[in-house]
Design an enzyme around this catalytic site. Structure first.
Site, PDB file in Angstrom:
ATOM      1  N   HIS A   1      27.232  41.101  34.167  1.00 44.58           N
ATOM      2  CA  HIS A   1      27.976  40.530  33.042  1.00 44.58           C
ATOM      3  C   HIS A   1      26.946  39.867  32.113  1.00 44.58           C
ATOM      4  O   HIS A   1      25.909  39.404  32.575  1.00 44.58           O
ATOM      5  CB  HIS A   1      28.936  39.487  33.624  1.00 44.58           C
ATOM      6  CG  HIS A   1      29.887  38.861  32.657  1.00 44.58           C
ATOM      7  ND1 HIS A   1      29.516  37.862  31.793  1.00 44.58           N
ATOM      8  CD2 HIS A   1      31.212  39.076  32.444  1.00 44.58           C
ATOM      9  CE1 HIS A   1      30.586  37.484  31.090  1.00 44.58           C
ATOM     10  NE2 HIS A   1      31.616  38.209  31.461  1.00 44.58           N
TER      11      HIS A   1
ATOM     12  N   ASP B   1      26.126  36.067  41.496  1.00 41.99           N
ATOM     13  CA  ASP B   1      27.253  35.818  40.614  1.00 41.99           C
ATOM     14  C   ASP B   1      28.541  36.228  41.337  1.00 41.99           C
ATOM     15  O   ASP B   1      28.848  37.412  41.461  1.00 41.99           O
ATOM     16  CB  ASP B   1      27.057  36.629  39.323  1.00 41.99           C
ATOM     17  CG  ASP B   1      28.231  36.485  38.369  1.00 41.99           C
ATOM     18  OD1 ASP B   1      29.236  35.838  38.731  1.00 41.99           O
ATOM     19  OD2 ASP B   1      28.140  37.028  37.249  1.00 41.99           O
TER      20      ASP B   1
ATOM     21  N   GLN C   1      33.608  37.396  40.177  1.00 43.57           N
ATOM     22  CA  GLN C   1      34.657  38.373  40.494  1.00 43.57           C
ATOM     23  C   GLN C   1      34.925  38.454  41.995  1.00 43.57           C
ATOM     24  O   GLN C   1      36.054  38.714  42.410  1.00 43.57           O
ATOM     25  CB  GLN C   1      34.251  39.764  39.993  1.00 43.57           C
ATOM     26  CG  GLN C   1      34.200  39.881  38.482  1.00 43.57           C
ATOM     27  CD  GLN C   1      35.564  39.779  37.839  1.00 43.57           C
ATOM     28  OE1 GLN C   1      36.578  40.169  38.416  1.00 43.57           O
ATOM     29  NE2 GLN C   1      35.613  39.250  36.628  1.00 43.57           N
TER      30      GLN C   1
ATOM     31  N   LYS D   1      39.215  32.374  37.719  1.00 47.84           N
ATOM     32  CA  LYS D   1      39.353  33.738  38.219  1.00 47.84           C
ATOM     33  C   LYS D   1      39.861  33.752  39.654  1.00 47.84           C
ATOM     34  O   LYS D   1      40.012  34.798  40.265  1.00 47.84           O
ATOM     35  CB  LYS D   1      38.009  34.461  38.126  1.00 47.84           C
ATOM     36  CG  LYS D   1      37.579  34.729  36.681  1.00 47.84           C
ATOM     37  CD  LYS D   1      36.340  35.577  36.633  1.00 47.84           C
ATOM     38  CE  LYS D   1      35.679  35.553  35.272  1.00 47.84           C
ATOM     39  NZ  LYS D   1      36.366  36.388  34.284  1.00 47.84           N
TER      40      LYS D   1
ATOM     41  N   CYS E   1      32.087  42.599  28.315  1.00 51.75           N
ATOM     42  CA  CYS E   1      30.894  41.752  28.407  1.00 51.75           C
ATOM     43  C   CYS E   1      29.799  42.394  29.246  1.00 51.75           C
ATOM     44  O   CYS E   1      29.028  41.710  29.929  1.00 51.75           O
ATOM     45  CB  CYS E   1      31.213  40.362  28.976  1.00 51.75           C
ATOM     46  SG  CYS E   1      32.321  39.415  27.946  1.00 51.75           S
TER      47      CYS E   1
HETATM   48  C1  LIG Z   1      30.923  38.904  36.907  1.00 52.64           C
HETATM   49  C2  LIG Z   1      31.142  37.773  35.949  1.00 52.64           C
HETATM   50  N1  LIG Z   1      30.198  36.847  35.797  1.00 52.64           N
HETATM   51  C3  LIG Z   1      30.353  35.803  34.982  1.00 52.64           C
HETATM   52  C4  LIG Z   1      31.496  35.638  34.243  1.00 52.64           C
HETATM   53  C5  LIG Z   1      31.620  34.461  33.335  1.00 52.64           C
HETATM   54  O1  LIG Z   1      32.648  33.642  33.740  1.00 52.64           O
HETATM   55  P1  LIG Z   1      33.161  32.454  32.797  1.00 52.64           P
HETATM   56  O2  LIG Z   1      33.490  33.101  31.484  1.00 52.64           O
HETATM   57  O3  LIG Z   1      34.357  31.939  33.503  1.00 52.64           O
HETATM   58  O4  LIG Z   1      32.065  31.472  32.695  1.00 52.64           O
HETATM   59  C6  LIG Z   1      32.505  36.580  34.348  1.00 52.64           C
HETATM   60  C7  LIG Z   1      33.737  36.460  33.541  1.00 52.64           C
HETATM   61  O5  LIG Z   1      34.276  37.426  33.053  1.00 52.64           O
HETATM   62  C8  LIG Z   1      32.333  37.667  35.230  1.00 52.64           C
HETATM   63  O6  LIG Z   1      33.275  38.602  35.368  1.00 52.64           O
END
Ligand SMILES: Cc1ncc(COP(=O)(O)O)c(C=O)c1O
Lengths: 135, 405
Positions: free
Chosen positions: B120, B198, B201, B224, B362
């Site tokens: 992401h 990370d 998800q 999430k 993203c």
């Molecule tokens: C894999 C992953 N990492 C990071 C993020 C960023 O999360 P946040 O926007 O809640 O900070 C997301 C959100 O879509 C994500 O799917």
């Protein structure tokens, strides 16, 4: 198709699916721009899809001439509606058009919302800015 | 399994119609829906207990502070770590930025930061900027045409690049792929790399035990995983965490302040300046309780059976192309239909009440690697059911007719 014809068609639809069908048909009828005209400069930013727009002034007639294209069916159809609103209007007439109001009366106001990312608002803004320069 | 299907009733948001059709929510990857207990908890806090934390001797403050710290304990247990190793942030994005900023002084010119092509933007840009600040190099483990990264390739790339930092997603938000991070971490540790995973998800669908994973840092977003927005978590092994310099400064994170200098508290407090997102922490506490009451293997089985059902029906539609690892997956699928633009499909699906995500999700570099300008993404959670999938498939078929008709 004139804007009035489009208006009559869209206001007589009874479901979203029917409206979309009509919008996509309008898009299909809008001629494709040749690739040479799909320039960086013609591109309207703020769209999830690609949108290209050319606005010219016919000096002898003092009429605005607009052509455009998009790589999505729906945005192209919405663009066709916008073009029908502005094409062959004088800059003074164009500056007075309230596209927001027209989209409202077509029941398409949600397409102007920024989160839809379709850039209709950006397209209208660009046309209005250009028209105002010529007024 | 039927027990899991019952849980849908706890999510009142799902019970509404959109454009005259029942809402079919297939966008849990963007944010999960919230069970009633979470909403109630937030409501209860503001209507009965509202006070600031760590700041007062009065009863309300006392009560809320102990609840607030209780959630940290609860989450620590859930993740298999110590409460002192958990920092409240505003989201996974904030968590990654905190680590990337904190590691600045540990990097030298030409050091390598290794990430994967599945990341992401939140797990790309902070590392890219760190590389630019320090003269380090950002290296990327590529995906194949299908969007899959094989474990052996990751191990080989770690060996090849000898990275100082290895940052990798536990599951892809765009394709749903589950990565074998435990194996990657073990390999990265052998060469002394700092590992950041990370879990934005993965957390809801995989419930990882972080001690077992043995990564140095793990990040997630409460929203999430049934919790409120505006709250994230940074896990760091205590020594590594405490060794990071402070990120933002202000009240609460200090020991003593004079106009000439300040001494900071130890982690996690030193990373939590200012008034925290108290209601979100309490709401997330309710979410953790809720999840703890759900048998994980039953939930996992149910989600996987839904996913299989989805794949069966989706792949039966002529012209649909699926991406990603269909076997190791959290229940998220990206697809395209012929050369149709994702925008048209998503807008048409919405007119049938179906909520999906469309676009690059993203993950623009991943889209470039797959030679796509975007996809439609369907992401499931345990509160979805087979009817949702039937409705989605029927809507998709109708949309295709609308487009082609
Ligand atoms: C894999 C992953 N990492 C990071 C993020 C960023 O999360 P946040 O926007 O809640 O900070 C997301 C959100 O879509 C994500 O799917």
């Amino acid at each position: 198709m004139t804007y009035q014809e489009i208006h009559d068609k869209l206001t007589s639809t009874s479901s979203w699916q029917q409206s979309y069908r009509e919008i996509m048909l309008l898009g299909k009828q809008l001629p494709n721009l040749p690739n040479a005209l799909k320039t960086e400069q013609a591109q309207v930013k703020g769209c999830e899809s690609n949108v290209w727009l050319h606005v010219e002034l016919d000096e002898s007639q003092q009429h605005m001439l607009l052509v455009g294209d998009s790589d999505t069916r729906i945005v192209k159809g919405l663009l066709a509606i916008v073009l029908s609103l502005y094409n062959s209007k004088t800059p003074t007439q164009a500056a007075k058009i309230d596209a927001y109001q027209e989209f409202e009366s077509l029941g398409l106001i949600k397409h102007l919302s920024p989160s839809r990312g379709n850039g209709i608002k950006a397209i209208v803004d660009r046309i209005q800015t250009i028209a105002l320069q010529w007024v | 399994m039927s027990d899991i299907a019952q849980l849908r009733n706890d999510f009142v948001t799902l019970n509404q119609s959109i454009e005259g059709n029942p809402l079919v929510y297939l966008d849990s990857g963007a944010t999960s829906q919230k069970p009633q207990v979470v909403i109630n908890e937030i409501n209860h806090f503001y209507s009965k207990n509202n006070a600031n934390v760590h700041r007062g001797l009065h009863t309300l403050s006392e009560r809320v502070t102990s609840q607030y710290e209780g959630v940290r304990e609860k989450l620590a247990q859930f993740l298999g770590v110590f409460a002192t190793e958990l920092v409240w942030t505003s989201g996974a994005t904030h968590s990654i930025n905190l680590v990337a900023s904190g590691l600045t002084n540990q990097l030298r010119y030409d050091d390598v930061i290794l990430i994967t092509a599945l990341e992401h933007h939140a797990n790309i840009v902070p590392w890219q900027q760190l590389a630019q600040r320090t003269g380090a190099k950002l290296k990327v483990i590529p995906v194949n045409d299908q969007g899959i990264i094989c474990t052996n390739n990751v191990l080989a790339q770690i060996q090849k690049w000898q990275p100082k930092i290895f940052a990798c997603t536990h599951a892809s938000n765009t394709l749903g792929n589950i990565l074998d991070v435990q194996v990657f971490i073990a390999q990265a540790k052998k060469i002394g790399a700092t590992t950041i995973i990370d879990g934005a998800q993965a957390f809801l669908h995989l419930r990882p035990n972080l001690r077992q994973l043995d990564c140095d840092f793990y990040v997630l977003s409460a929203h999430k995983a049934l919790g409120p927005t505006g709250l994230g978590i940074l896990f760091g092994k205590y020594e590594q965490l405490n060794a990071l310099p402070v990120y933002q400064t202000g009240g609460e994170m200090i020991e003593t302040v004079t106009f000439d200098q300040t001494t900071f508290r130890q982690a996690p407090a030193k990373f939590e300046p200012g008034t925290p997102n108290i209601s979100a922490v309490l709401g997330f506490g309710a979410a953790i309780d809720y999840l703890s009451n759900i048998n994980f293997s039953a939930m996992h089985k149910y989600e996987q059976s839904l996913f299989k059902y989805l794949l069966e029906h989706l792949s039966a539609i002529k012209g649909v192309k699926l991406y990603g690892d269909l076997d190791n997956n959290i229940g998220t699928i990206s697809f395209t239909f012929k050369s149709e633009h994702h925008y048209d499909l998503a807008m048409l699906l919405n007119s049938y009440g179906v909520a999906v995500r469309s676009g690059h999700h993203c993950t623009q570099p991943l889209m470039q690697a797959l030679n796509l300008n975007g996809t439609i993404r369907v992401s499931l959670a345990f509160y979805n059911n087979h009817t949702d999938i039937d409705r989605f498939i029927s809507a998709l078929n109708n949309c295709i007719q609308l487009i082609e008709g």
